[in-house]
Design a protein around this motif. Sequence first.
Motif, PDB file in Angstrom:
ATOM      1  N   ASP A   1       0.832  -1.213   0.000  1.00 17.23           N
ATOM      2  CA  ASP A   1       0.000   0.000   0.000  1.00 17.23           C
ATOM      3  C   ASP A   1       0.868   1.266   0.000  1.00 17.23           C
ATOM      4  O   ASP A   1       0.374   2.366   0.236  1.00 17.23           O
ATOM      5  N   GLU A   2       2.167   1.117  -0.300  1.00 16.08           N
ATOM      6  CA  GLU A   2       3.110   2.225  -0.262  1.00 16.08           C
ATOM      7  C   GLU A   2       3.439   2.717  -1.671  1.00 16.08           C
ATOM      8  O   GLU A   2       3.750   1.929  -2.561  1.00 16.08           O
ATOM      9  N   PHE A   3       3.350   4.014  -1.893  1.00 11.66           N
ATOM     10  CA  PHE A   3       3.762   4.645  -3.138  1.00 11.66           C
ATOM     11  C   PHE A   3       5.274   4.906  -3.079  1.00 11.66           C
ATOM     12  O   PHE A   3       5.860   4.965  -1.992  1.00 11.66           O
ATOM     13  N   ILE A   4       5.877   5.085  -4.253  1.00 14.47           N
ATOM     14  CA  ILE A   4       7.295   5.431  -4.280  1.00 14.47           C
ATOM     15  C   ILE A   4       7.522   6.693  -5.128  1.00 14.47           C
ATOM     16  O   ILE A   4       6.760   6.975  -6.055  1.00 14.47           O
ATOM     17  N   TRP A   5       8.547   7.443  -4.751  1.00 17.98           N
ATOM     18  CA  TRP A   5       9.061   8.576  -5.528  1.00 17.98           C
ATOM     19  C   TRP A   5      10.540   8.288  -5.722  1.00 17.98           C
ATOM     20  O   TRP A   5      11.268   8.064  -4.755  1.00 17.98           O
TER      21      TRP A   5
ATOM     22  N   PHE B   1       1.578  13.791   0.495  1.00 19.57           N
ATOM     23  CA  PHE B   1       1.435  12.539   1.236  1.00 19.57           C
ATOM     24  C   PHE B   1       1.398  12.785   2.743  1.00 19.57           C
ATOM     25  O   PHE B   1       0.697  12.083   3.479  1.00 19.57           O
ATOM     26  N   THR B   2       2.141  13.759   3.201  1.00 16.13           N
ATOM     27  CA  THR B   2       2.088  14.103   4.627  1.00 16.13           C
ATOM     28  C   THR B   2       0.682  14.531   5.016  1.00 16.13           C
ATOM     29  O   THR B   2       0.152  14.110   6.060  1.00 16.13           O
ATOM     30  N   ARG B   3       0.061  15.337   4.186  1.00 17.69           N
ATOM     31  CA  ARG B   3      -1.286  15.827   4.481  1.00 17.69           C
ATOM     32  C   ARG B   3      -2.352  14.749   4.314  1.00 17.69           C
ATOM     33  O   ARG B   3      -3.351  14.733   5.034  1.00 17.69           O
ATOM     34  N   SER B   4      -2.143  13.842   3.371  1.00 19.05           N
ATOM     35  CA  SER B   4      -3.167  12.813   3.111  1.00 19.05           C
ATOM     36  C   SER B   4      -3.037  11.599   4.019  1.00 19.05           C
ATOM     37  O   SER B   4      -3.987  10.834   4.176  1.00 19.05           O
ATOM     38  N   GLY B   5      -1.843  11.404   4.604  1.00 16.37           N
ATOM     39  CA  GLY B   5      -1.620  10.255   5.470  1.00 16.37           C
ATOM     40  C   GLY B   5      -1.254   8.983   4.739  1.00 16.37           C
ATOM     41  O   GLY B   5      -0.990   7.955   5.379  1.00 16.37           O
ATOM     42  N   ARG B   6      -1.222   9.014   3.414  1.00 17.11           N
ATOM     43  CA  ARG B   6      -0.821   7.823   2.653  1.00 17.11           C
ATOM     44  C   ARG B   6       0.682   7.596   2.799  1.00 17.11           C
ATOM     45  O   ARG B   6       1.454   8.529   3.032  1.00 17.11           O
ATOM     46  N   LYS B   7       1.115   6.350   2.600  1.00 19.96           N
ATOM     47  CA  LYS B   7       2.518   5.999   2.754  1.00 19.96           C
ATOM     48  C   LYS B   7       3.298   6.333   1.481  1.00 19.96           C
ATOM     49  O   LYS B   7       2.849   6.042   0.372  1.00 19.96           O
ATOM     50  N   LEU B   8       4.474   6.919   1.674  1.00 17.60           N
ATOM     51  CA  LEU B   8       5.349   7.255   0.560  1.00 17.60           C
ATOM     52  C   LEU B   8       6.783   6.891   0.909  1.00 17.60           C
ATOM     53  O   LEU B   8       7.272   7.223   1.983  1.00 17.60           O
ATOM     54  N   HIS B   9       7.449   6.216  -0.028  1.00 16.07           N
ATOM     55  CA  HIS B   9       8.860   5.870   0.101  1.00 16.07           C
ATOM     56  C   HIS B   9       9.637   6.728  -0.894  1.00 16.07           C
ATOM     57  O   HIS B   9       9.486   6.556  -2.114  1.00 16.07           O
ATOM     58  N   VAL B  10      10.438   7.646  -0.420  1.00 16.67           N
ATOM     59  CA  VAL B  10      11.245   8.517  -1.268  1.00 16.67           C
ATOM     60  C   VAL B  10      12.616   7.867  -1.438  1.00 16.67           C
ATOM     61  O   VAL B  10      13.342   7.672  -0.462  1.00 16.67           O
ATOM     62  N   ILE B  11      12.967   7.583  -2.692  1.00 14.99           N
ATOM     63  CA  ILE B  11      14.226   6.895  -2.993  1.00 14.99           C
ATOM     64  C   ILE B  11      15.114   7.836  -3.790  1.00 14.99           C
ATOM     65  O   ILE B  11      14.810   8.174  -4.938  1.00 14.99           O
ATOM     66  N   GLY B  12      16.189   8.308  -3.182  1.00 13.05           N
ATOM     67  CA  GLY B  12      17.091   9.226  -3.872  1.00 13.05           C
ATOM     68  C   GLY B  12      17.824  10.114  -2.888  1.00 13.05           C
ATOM     69  O   GLY B  12      17.538  10.121  -1.687  1.00 13.05           O
ATOM     70  N   ASP B  13      18.766  10.875  -3.408  1.00 13.56           N
ATOM     71  CA  ASP B  13      19.573  11.766  -2.595  1.00 13.56           C
ATOM     72  C   ASP B  13      19.720  13.092  -3.324  1.00 13.56           C
ATOM     73  O   ASP B  13      19.467  13.183  -4.524  1.00 13.56           O
ATOM     74  N   GLY B  14      20.107  14.113  -2.602  1.00 17.42           N
ATOM     75  CA  GLY B  14      20.291  15.406  -3.234  1.00 17.42           C
ATOM     76  C   GLY B  14      20.220  16.542  -2.243  1.00 17.42           C
ATOM     77  O   GLY B  14      20.066  16.334  -1.025  1.00 17.42           O
ATOM     78  N   SER B  15      20.289  17.747  -2.748  1.00 15.01           N
ATOM     79  CA  SER B  15      20.388  18.943  -1.905  1.00 15.01           C
ATOM     80  C   SER B  15      19.155  19.190  -1.048  1.00 15.01           C
ATOM     81  O   SER B  15      19.225  19.896  -0.042  1.00 15.01           O
ATOM     82  N   MET B  16      18.014  18.602  -1.399  1.00 17.66           N
ATOM     83  CA  MET B  16      16.778  18.861  -0.665  1.00 17.66           C
ATOM     84  C   MET B  16      16.500  17.841   0.435  1.00 17.66           C
ATOM     85  O   MET B  16      15.488  17.937   1.128  1.00 17.66           O
ATOM     86  N   LEU B  17      17.368  16.848   0.600  1.00 17.17           N
ATOM     87  CA  LEU B  17      17.089  15.737   1.507  1.00 17.17           C
ATOM     88  C   LEU B  17      16.788  16.193   2.930  1.00 17.17           C
ATOM     89  O   LEU B  17      15.773  15.787   3.524  1.00 17.17           O
TER      90      LEU B  17
ATOM     91  N   ALA C   1       5.402  -1.556  -5.457  1.00 19.57           N
ATOM     92  CA  ALA C   1       4.797  -0.268  -5.091  1.00 19.57           C
ATOM     93  C   ALA C   1       3.343  -0.212  -5.532  1.00 19.57           C
ATOM     94  O   ALA C   1       2.963  -0.795  -6.558  1.00 19.57           O
ATOM     95  N   ARG C   2       2.556   0.524  -4.780  1.00 17.72           N
ATOM     96  CA  ARG C   2       1.175   0.764  -5.211  1.00 17.72           C
ATOM     97  C   ARG C   2       1.189   1.556  -6.518  1.00 17.72           C
ATOM     98  O   ARG C   2       0.425   1.273  -7.439  1.00 17.72           O
ATOM     99  N   ALA C   3       2.081   2.523  -6.601  1.00 15.12           N
ATOM    100  CA  ALA C   3       2.289   3.282  -7.835  1.00 15.12           C
ATOM    101  C   ALA C   3       3.538   4.134  -7.682  1.00 15.12           C
ATOM    102  O   ALA C   3       3.994   4.401  -6.565  1.00 15.12           O
ATOM    103  N   LEU C   4       4.087   4.568  -8.801  1.00 19.21           N
ATOM    104  CA  LEU C   4       5.170   5.554  -8.819  1.00 19.21           C
ATOM    105  C   LEU C   4       4.558   6.944  -8.927  1.00 19.21           C
ATOM    106  O   LEU C   4       3.644   7.175  -9.717  1.00 19.21           O
ATOM    107  N   VAL C   5       5.074   7.881  -8.128  1.00 20.47           N
ATOM    108  CA  VAL C   5       4.678   9.279  -8.233  1.00 20.47           C
ATOM    109  C   VAL C   5       5.848  10.034  -8.865  1.00 20.47           C
ATOM    110  O   VAL C   5       6.964  10.014  -8.343  1.00 20.47           O
ATOM    111  N   PHE C   6       5.588  10.696  -9.996  1.00 17.21           N
ATOM    112  CA  PHE C   6       6.654  11.352 -10.761  1.00 17.21           C
ATOM    113  C   PHE C   6       6.247  12.805 -10.986  1.00 17.21           C
ATOM    114  O   PHE C   6       5.414  13.115 -11.833  1.00 17.21           O
ATOM    115  N   THR C   7       6.846  13.721 -10.220  1.00 21.62           N
ATOM    116  CA  THR C   7       6.395  15.116 -10.184  1.00 21.62           C
ATOM    117  C   THR C   7       7.225  16.058 -11.048  1.00 21.62           C
ATOM    118  O   THR C   7       6.926  17.255 -11.116  1.00 21.62           O
TER     119      THR C   7
END
Length: 390
Positions: free
Chosen positions: A213-217, A234-250, A279-285
């Motif tokens: 039931d976890e989405f991934i970014w 995702f924070t506001r909706s309460g759904r689960k999100l797995h963020v995979i990656g690194d960078g200046s915004m971490l 994953a339930r789905a990939l989120v690509f923003t």
Amino acid sequence: MTVQMSDSVAAHPAAVPRVAIIHYWLVTMRGGERVLERICELYPDADIFTHVVDHDALSQVLKRHRIFTTSIAKLPGARKHYQKYLALMPRALEELDLSAYDLVISCEAGPAKGVITRPDAVHVTYCHSPMRYIWDQYHAYVGAGGRGAKLFLSKVAPRLRIWDHASASRPDLIMANSHFVRRRIRKFWGREATVVYPPVDVEQFHQSDAVSDEFIWVGQLVPYKRPDIAVDAFTRSGRKLHVIGDGSMLADLKKRGGPNIRFTTRMKFDQLREAYATARALVFTAEEDFGIIPVESQAAGRPVLVYGRGGGTETVVDGVTGLYIPEQTAEAVMETLDRFDIWLPGFDPAAAILQAQNFTRARFVEGFSAAVKVATRRVFGDGAGSNAAD
């Protein structure tokens, strides 16, 4: 090297085509370098020219080639701070002596296409993107980089735009990695381009019955990719999100993310494949030029929620293999998640896997080779021979 030659070249067996590949810089293995690998497999005897190189960061495929650097590599700290020498790169390219080469392939995302070739040489450019930091993303880069970046780009960009537009006349044919990039090439360079989608190793991904039931970014945590709107939604909706990656915004994303958000900065490939498949789905923003990540997700049989602009609209079929996010806002992501809950029961993983097959290595090789043949005809005319063909 296996080369299919025309009759006129075959009459002179001593004529062996020489190939040069120009790549902007070689300091990591990302999407552009993966495309370079496929080109190198097509031309295993080709020499590579680049502004700077970090040999330790390269794959074995690239290390098998002779790699030459421009004069930029001799400047202090260039391997790490090469972008500070952007204004000097046009001259460095034009200093390269490529008179020995019959076919020149320039891979463009930073300065590469501006080399000078023989009149009878064939020059093709594979364009991942016109330089975003001097064209359509100029103001975003200036804003994100602070006063130093604003001062640097304000001085460098005007002259570089003039050179970039002028040097676009040098290739005999330009390939774009998407229709989105093709439109930008027409706007900024005044050239038409042939679309050849980049190769994706879709056969390395697999479908799984154990979907969570976890989405991934997935991707670099940098401003233009907009991971912030996914974390906020995702924070506001309460759904689960797995963020995979690194960078200046971490660090900032970890602070703003709720307990339902988890982060993984590094993953082995097998782990990433499993993350896609379960994953339930990939989120690509991001508004990407092409975007390999959505194709990989579909190859694993999972749907994609993708921003409805840029290359993502060419790889994801709205309402079939995923849904389009209408705006780059947290509110739009949340609205799309609500639509996704209703839409998901009708999703067919087989449709996603079939869609991913449009972006295979074989498709790339076919399209790239056909474009080189077209460029050869433009240089030599129909029926004329060239030892650069194929």
